[in-house]
Design a protein around this motif. Structure first.
Motif, mmCIF file in Angstrom:
data_model
loop_
_atom_site.group_PDB
_atom_site.id
_atom_site.type_symbol
_atom_site.label_atom_id
_atom_site.label_comp_id
_atom_site.label_asym_id
_atom_site.label_seq_id
_atom_site.Cartn_x
_atom_site.Cartn_y
_atom_site.Cartn_z
ATOM 1 N N LEU B 36 0.855 -1.189 0.000
ATOM 2 C CA LEU B 36 0.000 0.000 0.000
ATOM 3 C C LEU B 36 0.890 1.238 0.000
ATOM 4 N N VAL B 37 0.796 2.005 -1.058
ATOM 5 C CA VAL B 37 1.636 3.195 -1.221
ATOM 6 C C VAL B 37 0.705 4.403 -1.178
ATOM 7 N N VAL B 38 0.788 5.177 -0.120
ATOM 8 C CA VAL B 38 -0.191 6.254 0.059
ATOM 9 C C VAL B 38 0.509 7.522 0.545
ATOM 10 N N ASP B 39 0.276 8.608 -0.181
ATOM 11 C CA ASP B 39 0.853 9.893 0.215
ATOM 12 C C ASP B 39 -0.065 10.513 1.272
ATOM 13 N N THR B 40 0.188 10.170 2.528
ATOM 14 C CA THR B 40 -0.710 10.593 3.607
ATOM 15 C C THR B 40 -0.374 11.962 4.177
ATOM 16 N N ARG B 50 -5.619 9.424 3.700
ATOM 17 C CA ARG B 50 -5.533 8.681 4.970
ATOM 18 C C ARG B 50 -6.767 7.786 5.152
ATOM 19 N N VAL B 51 -7.904 8.264 4.700
ATOM 20 C CA VAL B 51 -9.116 7.430 4.728
ATOM 21 C C VAL B 51 -8.927 6.228 3.798
ATOM 22 N N ASP B 52 -8.364 6.488 2.622
ATOM 23 C CA ASP B 52 -8.117 5.397 1.661
ATOM 24 C C ASP B 52 -7.198 4.338 2.268
ATOM 25 N N LEU B 53 -6.138 4.808 2.935
ATOM 26 C CA LEU B 53 -5.190 3.854 3.526
ATOM 27 C C LEU B 53 -5.886 2.971 4.570
ATOM 28 N N ALA B 54 -6.672 3.609 5.429
ATOM 29 C CA ALA B 54 -7.388 2.836 6.454
ATOM 30 C C ALA B 54 -8.321 1.821 5.806
ATOM 31 N N ASN B 55 -9.050 2.268 4.783
ATOM 32 C CA ASN B 55 -9.998 1.359 4.098
ATOM 33 C C ASN B 55 -9.283 0.205 3.409
ATOM 34 N N MET B 56 -8.181 0.508 2.727
ATOM 35 C CA MET B 56 -7.497 -0.545 1.968
ATOM 36 C C MET B 56 -6.729 -1.490 2.897
ATOM 37 N N GLU B 57 -6.199 -0.961 3.991
ATOM 38 C CA GLU B 57 -5.507 -1.849 4.933
ATOM 39 C C GLU B 57 -6.507 -2.847 5.519
ATOM 40 N N ARG B 58 -7.692 -2.337 5.857
ATOM 41 C CA ARG B 58 -8.733 -3.239 6.366
ATOM 42 C C ARG B 58 -9.112 -4.257 5.289
ATOM 43 N N PHE B 76 3.870 1.896 2.476
ATOM 44 C CA PHE B 76 4.768 3.022 2.206
ATOM 45 C C PHE B 76 3.938 4.294 2.339
ATOM 46 N N ALA B 77 3.899 4.828 3.557
ATOM 47 C CA ALA B 77 3.120 6.043 3.826
ATOM 48 C C ALA B 77 3.882 6.861 4.854
ATOM 49 N N GLY B 78 3.407 8.070 5.098
ATOM 50 C CA GLY B 78 4.107 8.940 6.050
ATOM 51 C C GLY B 78 5.527 9.184 5.576
ATOM 52 N N ASP B 79 6.504 9.063 6.483
ATOM 53 C CA ASP B 79 7.889 9.312 6.053
ATOM 54 C C ASP B 79 8.467 8.118 5.277
ATOM 55 N N ARG B 80 7.710 7.056 5.154
ATOM 56 C CA ARG B 80 8.148 5.928 4.314
ATOM 57 C C ARG B 80 7.615 6.049 2.890
ATOM 58 N N PHE B 81 6.888 7.124 2.598
ATOM 59 C CA PHE B 81 6.433 7.356 1.222
ATOM 60 C C PHE B 81 7.628 7.905 0.447
ATOM 61 N N ASN B 82 8.406 6.979 -0.084
ATOM 62 C CA ASN B 82 9.703 7.332 -0.637
ATOM 63 C C ASN B 82 9.961 6.468 -1.871
ATOM 64 N N ARG B 83 10.320 7.114 -2.958
ATOM 65 C CA ARG B 83 10.468 6.414 -4.243
ATOM 66 C C ARG B 83 11.562 5.341 -4.195
ATOM 67 N N ASP B 84 12.705 5.695 -3.615
ATOM 68 C CA ASP B 84 13.814 4.753 -3.603
ATOM 69 C C ASP B 84 13.509 3.534 -2.731
ATOM 70 N N GLN B 85 12.911 3.791 -1.568
ATOM 71 C CA GLN B 85 12.548 2.664 -0.686
ATOM 72 C C GLN B 85 11.547 1.741 -1.368
ATOM 73 N N LEU B 86 10.594 2.347 -2.059
ATOM 74 C CA LEU B 86 9.575 1.541 -2.741
ATOM 75 C C LEU B 86 10.203 0.711 -3.861
ATOM 76 N N TYR B 104 -1.403 -1.036 -4.318
ATOM 77 C CA TYR B 104 -2.393 0.055 -4.310
ATOM 78 C C TYR B 104 -1.680 1.375 -4.075
ATOM 79 N N TYR B 105 -2.049 2.383 -4.874
ATOM 80 C CA TYR B 105 -1.502 3.721 -4.676
ATOM 81 C C TYR B 105 -2.619 4.751 -4.573
#
Lengths: 174, 262
Positions: B36-40, B50-58, B76-86, B104-105
């Motif tokens: 799950l890759v979300v720019d939160t 953030r609503v999308d992330l909660a819904n998709m994680e569930r 990959f959200a919050g400070d982990r929303f990072n291209r290189d890490q992904l 999911y993005y």
């Protein structure tokens, strides 16, 4: 007769009280209630009462060396708007019907044009992205984006008109 | 005493049989790798993503549970929303040929003129650039999982005046159900039996994706609503599911999908 005078006075009083919520253009009165809810009364007050408005042509952010307006590089410093132009711009911006408040596009905001509204104490930046059909309104370091699909064409036409305007010299005040 | 030994042997045999059945079932179904890759944290649309992330994680937990696909979840959200890490994670991901990858993005999306597929690019930031969804699909396809599901709830409009954004740096609230669906067969059929790749995005070339702060992305909502409806049917179909999701948002955005069966 007294009744009519009273009613007239009441009318004047109501218009004065409602000054913070509506703008009059020609014979039409437009509500800004939702805009004020979204961006705050102070921002709308600056947009409504600014003494000078200057326009800029802007570009996408990743250009670190040139002059910036907010986060965005200035490609061209445009003129200060004439009083008529400021009135026209206010007519576009101060109208709730020109905004889509509930939905927001998930779009990379690249501004094409920026306006700076100045009063003696405050400045409000209004950035417009034609590709996103969005406006970004910035005040005291806080920015907020709103979709503007319904006024995009008018705002785009107006912006190019004032950027190409020969009515005033670039950089001169009203 | 003798009865006790017989009981023990019998218990061990039954336990072994049960474990063998469970193991066989799991081997057949494979595992589920949900990414799950979300720019939160982005200021303008962060509330809705953030609503999308909660819904998709569930939802991925529901899918995993009902389709009996053990879940490996990476967010990959919050400070982990990072291209290189992904990209590092995607390239290093090892999956079996019976596994499912669920990508999911949600966030800002865009396209530039030299992109030659219908899929948009994920936007990270101006210094990092973007990641073409087609590149994500290519990376996942090379891993040969049984199924790849790739979804992006983002815009797909052209950003004018940008020749390159460094793609190859290495080089409706109804969907927000808090109750699990009553049947699990649909999930098994959709995620446990399908072989191939599915890609769906909220906006066709040049178009926009929309979100609402309180309920998330319109297409994410429509997808979840359609998924919850489809899994209750005796013969759920990806084609119908995605077509209904697309039609659900047709007045707002031009969502698209492609199904590539193996």
């Amino acid at each position: 007769m007294k009744k009519w005078i009273l009613l007239s006075l009441l009318g004047v009083f109501c218009v004065a009280c409602g000054g913070g919520e509506k703008i009059k253009r020609g014979n039409d009165v437009f509500s800004t209630v939702r805009l004020e809810e979204k961006v705050g009364e102070q921002v709308v007050s600056v947009l409504r009462s600014s003494e000078a408005v200057q326009v800029f042509r802007l570009g996408p952010p990743p250009v670190p060396t040139i002059e910036r307006l907010g986060d965005y590089p200035i490609l061209e410093t445009g003129p200060y708007l004439t009083l008529d132009q400021v009135g026209e711009l206010r007519g576009l911006l101060l109208n709730d019907e020109h905004y889509q408040f509930d939905l927001l596009k998930r779009c990379v905001f690249v501004p094409d044009v920026g306006y700076v509204f100045q009063t003696e104490n405050d400045e409000v930046g209004v950035f417009i992205s034609f590709s996103c059909k969005q406006v970004q309104i910035c005040f005291e370091g806080n920015c907020l984006r709103i979709d503007i699909d319904s006024m995009l064409e008018m705002l785009e036409g107006f912006s190019w008109k004032v950027l190409n305007s020969n009515d005033v010299e670039k950089g001169r005040t009203l | 005493m003798g009865g006790s030994i017989w009981m023990k042997k019998s218990s061990v045999f039954l336990l072994g049989l049960l474990m063998a059945i469970c193991a066989a079932t799991q081997v057949n179904a494979g595992d589920m790798y949900a990414i799950l890759v979300v720019d939160t944290e982005v200021a303008d649309i962060g509330a809705s993503t953030r609503v999308d992330l909660a819904n998709m994680e569930r939802e991925v937990r529901v899918i995993s549970s009902h389709a009996k696909l053990p879940l490996h979840l990476r967010i990959f959200a919050g400070d982990r929303f990072n291209r290189d890490q992904l990209l590092d994670y995607l390239k290093g991901l090892e999956v079996g040929d019976d596994d499912v990858i669920f990508f999911y993005y949600a966030g800002h999306g865009f396209r530039i003129e030299n992109m030659n597929t219908r899929w948009p690019a994920i936007f990270f930031d101006w210094s990092t650039g973007g990641l073409d969804l087609a590149e994500v699909a290519d990376i996942l396809e090379q891993k040969s999982p049984r199924m790849s599901f790739i979804m992006a709830d983002c815009c797909n409009n052209l950003i004018p005046g940008i020749p390159d954004l460094d793609f190859t740096k290495q080089g409706m609230a109804a969907a927000r159900s808090f109750f699990f669906p009553t049947t699990e067969d649909g999930y098994t059929k959709l995620f446990g039996e399908f072989s191939g790749m599915i890609i769906t995005v909220a906006a066709d070339v040049g178009d926009y994706s929309l979100g609402i702060d309180s309920t998330g992305g319109l297409y994410t909502q429509a997808f979840l609503k359609s998924l919850h409806r489809e899994v209750k049917l005796p013969y759920p179909s990806w084609e119908y599911l995605l077509q209904e999701a697309v039609e659900e948002v047709v007045y707002y955005e031009s969502a698209i999908f492609e199904i590539y069966p193996k």
